[in-house]
Design a protein around this motif. Structure first.
Motif, PDB file in Angstrom:
ATOM      1  N   ALA A 286      35.046  37.318  39.599  1.00  0.00           N
ATOM      2  CA  ALA A 286      34.059  36.257  39.828  1.00  0.00           C
ATOM      3  C   ALA A 286      33.533  35.726  38.500  1.00  0.00           C
ATOM      4  CB  ALA A 286      32.912  36.781  40.692  1.00  0.00           C
ATOM      5  N   LEU A 287      33.214  36.632  37.580  1.00  0.00           N
ATOM      6  CA  LEU A 287      32.745  36.211  36.262  1.00  0.00           C
ATOM      7  C   LEU A 287      33.831  35.432  35.519  1.00  0.00           C
ATOM      8  CD1 LEU A 287      30.890  39.483  35.216  1.00  0.00           C
ATOM      9  CD2 LEU A 287      29.845  37.341  36.002  1.00  0.00           C
ATOM     10  N   ALA A 288      35.068  35.886  35.638  1.00  0.00           N
ATOM     11  CA  ALA A 288      36.185  35.202  34.981  1.00  0.00           C
ATOM     12  C   ALA A 288      36.406  33.812  35.584  1.00  0.00           C
ATOM     13  CB  ALA A 288      37.458  36.035  35.101  1.00  0.00           C
ATOM     14  N   ALA A 289      36.343  33.711  36.896  1.00  0.00           N
ATOM     15  CA  ALA A 289      36.526  32.421  37.562  1.00  0.00           C
ATOM     16  C   ALA A 289      35.436  31.452  37.139  1.00  0.00           C
ATOM     17  CB  ALA A 289      36.541  32.603  39.081  1.00  0.00           C
ATOM     18  N   ALA A 290      34.200  31.934  37.064  1.00  0.00           N
ATOM     19  CA  ALA A 290      33.090  31.077  36.638  1.00  0.00           C
ATOM     20  C   ALA A 290      33.302  30.603  35.201  1.00  0.00           C
ATOM     21  CB  ALA A 290      31.761  31.820  36.780  1.00  0.00           C
ATOM     22  N   ALA A 291      33.765  31.494  34.340  1.00  0.00           N
ATOM     23  CA  ALA A 291      34.021  31.116  32.942  1.00  0.00           C
ATOM     24  C   ALA A 291      35.116  30.058  32.846  1.00  0.00           C
ATOM     25  CB  ALA A 291      34.402  32.355  32.125  1.00  0.00           C
ATOM     26  N   LEU A 292      36.193  30.236  33.610  1.00  0.00           N
ATOM     27  CA  LEU A 292      37.277  29.244  33.586  1.00  0.00           C
ATOM     28  C   LEU A 292      36.796  27.894  34.109  1.00  0.00           C
ATOM     29  CD1 LEU A 292      40.343  31.399  34.652  1.00  0.00           C
ATOM     30  CD2 LEU A 292      39.871  30.436  32.387  1.00  0.00           C
ATOM     31  N   GLN A 293      35.973  27.919  35.148  1.00  0.00           N
ATOM     32  CA  GLN A 293      35.419  26.664  35.658  1.00  0.00           C
ATOM     33  C   GLN A 293      34.557  25.996  34.593  1.00  0.00           C
ATOM     34  OE1 GLN A 293      35.287  27.800  40.389  1.00  0.00           O
ATOM     35  NE2 GLN A 293      33.367  27.400  39.383  1.00  0.00           N
ATOM     36  N   GLU A 294      33.755  26.778  33.871  1.00  0.00           N
ATOM     37  CA  GLU A 294      32.929  26.228  32.799  1.00  0.00           C
ATOM     38  C   GLU A 294      33.784  25.646  31.688  1.00  0.00           C
ATOM     39  OE1 GLU A 294      29.790  28.834  31.411  1.00  0.00           O
ATOM     40  OE2 GLU A 294      29.422  29.500  33.463  1.00  0.00           O
ATOM     41  N   MET A 295      34.995  26.173  31.509  1.00  0.00           N
ATOM     42  CA  MET A 295      35.922  25.648  30.508  1.00  0.00           C
ATOM     43  C   MET A 295      36.641  24.384  31.005  1.00  0.00           C
ATOM     44  SD  MET A 295      37.563  29.195  29.054  1.00  0.00           S
ATOM     45  CE  MET A 295      38.556  28.416  27.763  1.00  0.00           C
ATOM     46  N   GLY A 296      36.425  24.026  32.265  1.00  0.00           N
ATOM     47  CA  GLY A 296      37.007  22.796  32.786  1.00  0.00           C
ATOM     48  C   GLY A 296      38.201  22.970  33.696  1.00  0.00           C
ATOM     49  N   TYR A 297      38.564  24.202  34.009  1.00  0.00           N
ATOM     50  CA  TYR A 297      39.682  24.425  34.933  1.00  0.00           C
ATOM     51  C   TYR A 297      39.214  24.089  36.348  1.00  0.00           C
ATOM     52  CZ  TYR A 297      42.237  26.351  31.078  1.00  0.00           C
ATOM     53  OH  TYR A 297      42.878  26.498  29.878  1.00  0.00           O
ATOM     54  N   LEU A 298      40.023  23.334  37.065  1.00  0.00           N
ATOM     55  CA  LEU A 298      39.614  22.724  38.329  1.00  0.00           C
ATOM     56  C   LEU A 298      40.059  23.484  39.570  1.00  0.00           C
ATOM     57  CD1 LEU A 298      40.515  19.073  37.284  1.00  0.00           C
ATOM     58  CD2 LEU A 298      38.243  20.153  37.260  1.00  0.00           C
ATOM     59  N   GLN A 299      41.102  24.318  39.449  1.00  0.00           N
ATOM     60  CA  GLN A 299      41.671  24.969  40.631  1.00  0.00           C
ATOM     61  C   GLN A 299      41.758  26.478  40.416  1.00  0.00           C
ATOM     62  OE1 GLN A 299      44.866  22.781  42.679  1.00  0.00           O
ATOM     63  NE2 GLN A 299      44.890  21.442  40.880  1.00  0.00           N
TER      64      GLN A 299
ATOM     65  N   ARG B  97      51.388  32.193  46.251  1.00  0.00           N
ATOM     66  CA  ARG B  97      52.643  31.415  46.269  1.00  0.00           C
ATOM     67  C   ARG B  97      52.449  30.031  45.666  1.00  0.00           C
ATOM     68  NH1 ARG B  97      53.414  34.193  51.101  1.00  0.00           N
ATOM     69  NH2 ARG B  97      52.521  32.558  52.420  1.00  0.00           N
ATOM     70  N   ASP B  98      51.300  29.431  45.907  1.00  0.00           N
ATOM     71  CA  ASP B  98      51.013  28.080  45.413  1.00  0.00           C
ATOM     72  C   ASP B  98      50.553  28.057  43.955  1.00  0.00           C
ATOM     73  OD1 ASP B  98      51.603  27.172  47.967  1.00  0.00           O
ATOM     74  OD2 ASP B  98      49.493  26.966  48.568  1.00  0.00           O
ATOM     75  N   ALA B  99      50.183  29.209  43.411  1.00  0.00           N
ATOM     76  CA  ALA B  99      49.579  29.281  42.076  1.00  0.00           C
ATOM     77  C   ALA B  99      50.591  29.056  40.960  1.00  0.00           C
ATOM     78  CB  ALA B  99      48.905  30.631  41.887  1.00  0.00           C
ATOM     79  N   ASP B 100      50.086  28.507  39.873  1.00  0.00           N
ATOM     80  CA  ASP B 100      50.861  28.421  38.630  1.00  0.00           C
ATOM     81  C   ASP B 100      50.721  29.720  37.839  1.00  0.00           C
ATOM     82  OD1 ASP B 100      51.664  25.622  38.890  1.00  0.00           O
ATOM     83  OD2 ASP B 100      49.549  25.150  38.516  1.00  0.00           O
ATOM     84  N   VAL B 101      49.566  30.372  37.986  1.00  0.00           N
ATOM     85  CA  VAL B 101      49.259  31.583  37.224  1.00  0.00           C
ATOM     86  C   VAL B 101      48.518  32.569  38.123  1.00  0.00           C
ATOM     87  CG1 VAL B 101      48.068  32.505  35.193  1.00  0.00           C
ATOM     88  CG2 VAL B 101      48.973  30.190  35.123  1.00  0.00           C
ATOM     89  N   LEU B 102      48.986  33.815  38.141  1.00  0.00           N
ATOM     90  CA  LEU B 102      48.287  34.906  38.818  1.00  0.00           C
ATOM     91  C   LEU B 102      47.801  35.853  37.721  1.00  0.00           C
ATOM     92  CD1 LEU B 102      47.410  36.605  41.264  1.00  0.00           C
ATOM     93  CD2 LEU B 102      49.731  37.578  41.305  1.00  0.00           C
ATOM     94  N   LEU B 103      46.487  35.997  37.613  1.00  0.00           N
ATOM     95  CA  LEU B 103      45.899  36.793  36.542  1.00  0.00           C
ATOM     96  C   LEU B 103      45.235  38.053  37.047  1.00  0.00           C
ATOM     97  CD1 LEU B 103      43.970  34.145  34.405  1.00  0.00           C
ATOM     98  CD2 LEU B 103      46.216  35.127  33.963  1.00  0.00           C
ATOM     99  N   ASP B 104      45.507  39.141  36.358  1.00  0.00           N
ATOM    100  CA  ASP B 104      44.809  40.399  36.543  1.00  0.00           C
ATOM    101  C   ASP B 104      43.840  40.493  35.373  1.00  0.00           C
ATOM    102  OD1 ASP B 104      44.068  43.153  36.381  1.00  0.00           O
ATOM    103  OD2 ASP B 104      45.907  43.720  37.433  1.00  0.00           O
ATOM    104  N   VAL B 105      42.533  40.488  35.653  1.00  0.00           N
ATOM    105  CA  VAL B 105      41.546  40.501  34.576  1.00  0.00           C
ATOM    106  C   VAL B 105      40.955  41.897  34.331  1.00  0.00           C
ATOM    107  CG1 VAL B 105      40.997  38.048  34.805  1.00  0.00           C
ATOM    108  CG2 VAL B 105      39.633  39.721  36.060  1.00  0.00           C
TER     109      VAL B 105
END
Length: 126
Positions: A86-99, A28-36
């Protein structure tokens, strides 16, 4: 040599994985819900409101889509059981995404808990 399971374990140690119980509020709080997952998995059923961005295209999609450029986007993602997420979340964090949050147990846990699943309607033959 590391295995896929080693990479997933390392990713899970650095990401924010949320429980199924916390997933509804996070979505509900998310801007984006992703299915990877892959397109065929998504077509067979997905979380309501989820956008498909297969794991293999994730970095390219986020790099090439202006609407996804803000590093403070609230992102929740999932896959089948939580490894690819988990791999996708780690990649996004490495790209600078904070949340970035990943749903523990993924789609399988969501569906097993009886939570809503969107499935494409079959064409009516008449």
């Amino acid at each position: 040599m590391k295995t896929a399971l080693d990479l997933v374990a390392a990713a899970k140690a650095r990401i924010h994985e949320i429980s199924l119980a916390d997933a509804d509020q996070a979505i509900r709080d998310a801007d984006v819900l992703l299915d990877v997952r892959e397109a065929d998995e998504y077509a067979a059923g997905h979380l309501p409101g989820a956008t498909l961005v297969p794991r293999g295209l994730l970095e390219f999609k986020f790099s090439g889509t202006p609407e996804l450029a803000a590093r403070d986007l609230k992102i929740v993602l999932y896959c089948k059981t939580s490894g690819r997420a988990a791999l996708a979340a780690a990649a996004l964090q490495e790209m600078g995404y904070l949340q970035v949050k990943s749903i523990a147990g993924g789609f399988d846990a969501w569906a097993a808990a009886g939570k809503p699943v969107d499935k494409p309607a079959l064409p009516a033959f008449g």
